[in-house]
Design a protein around this motif. Structure first.
Motif, mmCIF file in Angstrom:
data_model
loop_
_atom_site.group_PDB
_atom_site.id
_atom_site.type_symbol
_atom_site.label_atom_id
_atom_site.label_comp_id
_atom_site.label_asym_id
_atom_site.label_seq_id
_atom_site.Cartn_x
_atom_site.Cartn_y
_atom_site.Cartn_z
ATOM 1 N N ILE A 46 -15.068 6.389 -9.099
ATOM 2 C CA ILE A 46 -15.711 7.044 -10.141
ATOM 3 C C ILE A 46 -14.176 7.970 -10.286
ATOM 4 C CG2 ILE A 46 -15.597 8.873 -8.086
ATOM 5 C CD1 ILE A 46 -18.143 8.065 -10.647
ATOM 6 N N SER A 47 -13.233 8.050 -10.197
ATOM 7 C CA SER A 47 -12.235 8.362 -10.556
ATOM 8 C C SER A 47 -11.536 8.117 -11.944
ATOM 9 C CB SER A 47 -10.288 8.841 -9.635
ATOM 10 O OG SER A 47 -10.530 9.323 -8.451
ATOM 11 N N GLY A 48 -11.867 6.658 -12.320
ATOM 12 C CA GLY A 48 -11.248 5.791 -13.830
ATOM 13 C C GLY A 48 -12.802 6.099 -14.463
ATOM 14 N N SER A 49 -14.192 6.511 -14.000
ATOM 15 C CA SER A 49 -14.943 6.733 -15.072
ATOM 16 C C SER A 49 -14.547 8.439 -15.523
ATOM 17 C CB SER A 49 -16.218 6.958 -14.191
ATOM 18 O OG SER A 49 -15.661 5.272 -13.333
ATOM 19 N N ILE A 50 -14.389 9.078 -14.772
ATOM 20 C CA ILE A 50 -13.986 10.470 -15.370
ATOM 21 C C ILE A 50 -13.109 10.383 -15.777
ATOM 22 C CG2 ILE A 50 -13.582 12.884 -13.730
ATOM 23 C CD1 ILE A 50 -14.570 12.029 -11.472
ATOM 24 N N THR A 51 -12.158 10.078 -15.754
ATOM 25 C CA THR A 51 -10.552 9.761 -16.963
ATOM 26 C C THR A 51 -11.215 9.322 -18.027
ATOM 27 O OG1 THR A 51 -9.152 9.836 -15.100
ATOM 28 C CG2 THR A 51 -8.652 9.658 -16.932
ATOM 29 N N ALA A 52 -12.019 8.219 -18.064
ATOM 30 C CA ALA A 52 -12.502 7.623 -19.286
ATOM 31 C C ALA A 52 -12.517 8.636 -20.029
ATOM 32 C CB ALA A 52 -13.512 6.790 -19.134
ATOM 33 N N ASP A 53 -14.508 9.201 -19.361
ATOM 34 C CA ASP A 53 -14.995 10.787 -19.996
ATOM 35 C C ASP A 53 -14.268 10.879 -20.872
ATOM 36 O OD1 ASP A 53 -17.456 9.100 -19.775
ATOM 37 O OD2 ASP A 53 -17.933 10.395 -18.494
ATOM 38 N N ILE A 54 -13.590 11.806 -19.809
ATOM 39 C CA ILE A 54 -12.737 13.164 -20.555
ATOM 40 C C ILE A 54 -11.609 12.734 -21.572
ATOM 41 C CG2 ILE A 54 -10.797 14.657 -19.623
ATOM 42 C CD1 ILE A 54 -11.605 14.891 -17.594
ATOM 43 N N PHE A 55 -10.946 11.494 -21.627
ATOM 44 C CA PHE A 55 -9.927 10.700 -22.247
ATOM 45 C C PHE A 55 -11.046 10.074 -23.615
ATOM 46 C CE2 PHE A 55 -6.975 12.349 -19.209
ATOM 47 C CZ PHE A 55 -5.749 12.781 -19.969
ATOM 48 N N ASN A 56 -11.416 9.758 -24.019
ATOM 49 C CA ASN A 56 -11.878 8.800 -24.519
ATOM 50 C C ASN A 56 -12.212 9.812 -25.692
ATOM 51 O OD1 ASN A 56 -12.418 5.906 -24.233
ATOM 52 N ND2 ASN A 56 -14.081 6.568 -22.671
ATOM 53 N N GLY A 57 -12.004 11.036 -26.061
ATOM 54 C CA GLY A 57 -12.034 11.003 -27.591
ATOM 55 C C GLY A 57 -10.695 11.841 -27.880
ATOM 56 N N PHE A 58 -10.066 11.400 -27.286
ATOM 57 C CA PHE A 58 -8.914 11.634 -28.031
ATOM 58 C C PHE A 58 -7.378 10.610 -28.099
ATOM 59 C CE2 PHE A 58 -9.817 15.297 -25.070
ATOM 60 C CZ PHE A 58 -10.095 16.624 -25.509
ATOM 61 N N SER A 59 -7.954 9.284 -27.024
ATOM 62 C CA SER A 59 -6.861 8.814 -26.882
ATOM 63 C C SER A 59 -7.056 7.642 -28.233
ATOM 64 C CB SER A 59 -6.952 7.313 -25.539
ATOM 65 O OG SER A 59 -6.337 6.366 -25.519
ATOM 66 N N LYS A 60 -6.113 6.815 -28.622
ATOM 67 C CA LYS A 60 -6.319 6.253 -29.540
ATOM 68 C C LYS A 60 -5.938 4.756 -29.255
ATOM 69 C CE LYS A 60 -3.664 8.919 -32.951
ATOM 70 N NZ LYS A 60 -3.093 8.991 -33.770
ATOM 71 N N LYS A 61 -5.806 4.521 -27.888
ATOM 72 C CA LYS A 61 -6.039 3.345 -27.845
ATOM 73 C C LYS A 61 -7.557 2.969 -26.345
ATOM 74 C CE LYS A 61 -1.181 2.671 -27.009
ATOM 75 N NZ LYS A 61 0.104 2.871 -26.101
ATOM 76 N N TYR A 62 -7.994 1.408 -26.628
ATOM 77 C CA TYR A 62 -8.990 1.588 -25.805
ATOM 78 C C TYR A 62 -8.521 1.445 -24.128
ATOM 79 C CZ TYR A 62 -12.537 -1.208 -24.597
ATOM 80 O OH TYR A 62 -14.364 -2.201 -22.858
ATOM 81 N N ILE A 63 -9.677 2.411 -23.412
ATOM 82 C CA ILE A 63 -9.612 3.134 -21.866
ATOM 83 C C ILE A 63 -11.143 1.951 -21.647
ATOM 84 C CG2 ILE A 63 -9.921 3.901 -20.231
ATOM 85 C CD1 ILE A 63 -9.102 6.457 -22.723
ATOM 86 N N HIS A 64 -11.122 0.736 -20.892
ATOM 87 C CA HIS A 64 -11.924 0.756 -19.698
ATOM 88 C C HIS A 64 -12.200 0.355 -18.616
ATOM 89 C CE1 HIS A 64 -14.879 -3.200 -20.137
ATOM 90 N NE2 HIS A 64 -14.232 -3.746 -18.466
ATOM 91 N N THR A 65 -13.243 0.954 -17.732
ATOM 92 C CA THR A 65 -13.090 0.531 -16.082
ATOM 93 C C THR A 65 -13.585 -0.531 -15.789
ATOM 94 O OG1 THR A 65 -15.454 1.363 -16.625
ATOM 95 C CG2 THR A 65 -13.172 3.627 -16.328
ATOM 96 N N LEU A 66 -12.924 -0.691 -15.009
ATOM 97 C CA LEU A 66 -13.589 -1.737 -14.515
ATOM 98 C C LEU A 66 -13.801 -1.574 -13.228
ATOM 99 C CD1 LEU A 66 -13.711 -5.256 -14.727
ATOM 100 C CD2 LEU A 66 -11.290 -5.204 -14.455
ATOM 101 N N ARG A 67 -14.574 -2.331 -12.366
ATOM 102 C CA ARG A 67 -15.999 -1.888 -10.996
ATOM 103 C C ARG A 67 -15.921 -3.733 -10.521
ATOM 104 N NH1 ARG A 67 -18.098 2.832 -9.569
ATOM 105 N NH2 ARG A 67 -17.494 4.668 -11.446
ATOM 106 N N ASN A 68 -15.154 -4.642 -11.154
ATOM 107 C CA ASN A 68 -15.358 -5.679 -10.238
ATOM 108 C C ASN A 68 -14.596 -7.073 -10.812
ATOM 109 O OD1 ASN A 68 -15.695 -8.154 -12.741
ATOM 110 N ND2 ASN A 68 -17.126 -6.243 -12.857
ATOM 111 N N PRO A 69 -14.344 -7.583 -9.652
ATOM 112 C CA PRO A 69 -12.814 -8.366 -9.399
ATOM 113 C C PRO A 69 -12.527 -9.639 -10.955
ATOM 114 C CG PRO A 69 -14.237 -9.696 -7.451
ATOM 115 C CD PRO A 69 -14.526 -8.474 -8.041
ATOM 116 N N ILE A 70 -13.340 -9.613 -11.666
ATOM 117 C CA ILE A 70 -13.706 -10.374 -12.696
ATOM 118 C C ILE A 70 -12.884 -9.422 -13.942
ATOM 119 C CG2 ILE A 70 -15.207 -11.417 -13.835
ATOM 120 C CD1 ILE A 70 -17.361 -11.608 -12.096
ATOM 121 N N ILE A 71 -11.116 -10.470 -13.986
ATOM 122 C CA ILE A 71 -10.420 -10.078 -14.923
ATOM 123 C C ILE A 71 -10.753 -10.823 -16.443
ATOM 124 C CG2 ILE A 71 -8.394 -9.960 -16.110
ATOM 125 C CD1 ILE A 71 -8.673 -7.970 -13.085
#
Length: 325
Positions: free
Chosen positions: A43-68
């Motif tokens: 959930i910390s990753g999801s919160i961070t992504a929601d905050i930063f997605n509007g500012f970051s020029k790099k793609y931010i992805h959250t992954l919640r399973n071991p399939i890479i």
């Protein structure tokens, strides 16, 4: 060392966040950032992504399973988060991201993941031990904000500037009236958490806290889904109470239309309107409100918010199954 109560851990959230915003890190040259974890660490990753997605020029992805995914490679910065360091799915994420050549950062309080990061010489950011994993998010969000700074998106000053207002908000919550009102509305109900405007992580956090702390059933749904007539059937029972997270509550907004639908179905609801123009304040204040409400609901029914034996049993069974493969 005395174990902290759930309320003490909630109170310490902002102190934990503030203390983790000044980590000295190298800059990271990457094309994309993948935030990997399970449960409370995810959930910390999801919160961070929601905050930063509007500012970051790099793609931010959250992954919640071991399939890479195959696109994760040497140009990917993979942040692997597990409070215990022993969550098997997260260990698998680490192993597979390493095999695909990703740059790795580990956030943990210890365990096998810490040992692997040290052995491999990967950057390790340690979290204070002795906490309930889901209450370690202050540290994890702060660490992730530092990492984002060193990938080119620096919001550290905005985080620091938000903390005094968030502390005032926390003090209001601890006075109790708003928490008491919400916990009363949600008592003995199934909670439907409706969200828009980058508040998905807030709804996910509320869902996990209501179920883990409060021992109540909760579900999430985007407000935009309510335009589907089939979805309206989800509101056709009297054991439901909705919580709406929205910035715009005008009549023609998704939230406004949701309120009209709920009124037509005689379903009770609370509207939690974003209090600020700051996305950091909006998200973190709503996170705190949900956390305090869920612990109050547990206490009101005589339940221990720290007791999550079904989750621990499930983790044990999953570990046994995955180790048998």
């Amino acid at each position: 060392m005395r174990e902290l109560t759930a309320y003490e851990q909630l109170h310490g959230f902002l102190d934990d966040l503030e203390s983790s915003l000044d980590m000295d890190l190298p800059d990271f040259d990457c094309d994309n950032i993948v935030l990997c974890g399970m449960g409370g660490s995810a959930i910390s990753g999801s919160i961070t992504a929601d905050i930063f997605n509007g500012f970051s020029k790099k793609y931010i992805h959250t992954l919640r399973n071991p399939i890479i995914p195959d696109w994760m490679d040497e140009r990917t910065l993979a942040v692997i988060s597990s409070y215990s360091g022993n969550t098997l799915e997260t260990i698998r994420m680490y192993e597979r991201a390493r095999a695909q050549g990703c740059t790795l950062i580990v956030i943990t309080a210890g365990g096998r993941l810490k040992e692997m990061a040290e052995k491999d010489g990967n950057l390790l950011m340690t979290v204070k031990p002795g906490m309930d994993p889901r209450h370690s998010i202050g540290f994890m969000i702060g660490y992730l904000a530092c990492i984002m700074k060193h990938t080119g998106t620096d919001l550290i000053d905005q985080f620091k500037g938000a903390i005094p207002e968030l502390r005032r908000y926390r003090d209001e919550l601890e006075e109790g009236s708003r928490v008491i009102g919400l916990s009363s509305s949600l008592k003995d109900k199934v909670t439907m958490l409706l969200f828009d405007g980058g508040m998905k992580s807030v709804a996910l956090r509320w869902k996990s806290e209501l179920t883990e702390n409060g021992k109540y059933i909760a579900m999430t749904k985007p407000l935009s889904d309510l335009s589907d007539p089939n979805v309206c059937n989800d509101f056709a029972h009297n054991a439901l109470h909705a919580v709406i997270f929205a910035k715009d509550v005008g009549e023609d907004s998704f939230a406004g239309k949701a309120m009209q639908l709920l009124d037509s179905k005689s379903v009770g609801y609370d509207v939690l309107k974003a209090p600020s123009d700051s996305i950091i304040i909006n998200i973190l204040s709503m996170i705190m409100l949900g956390d305090y409400t869920s612990v109050k609901m547990a206490n009101d029914r005589g339940a221990d918010p720290r007791d999550v034996w079904p989750i621990m049993k499930l983790k044990k069974l999953l570990n046994e199954r995955m180790n048998d493969r």
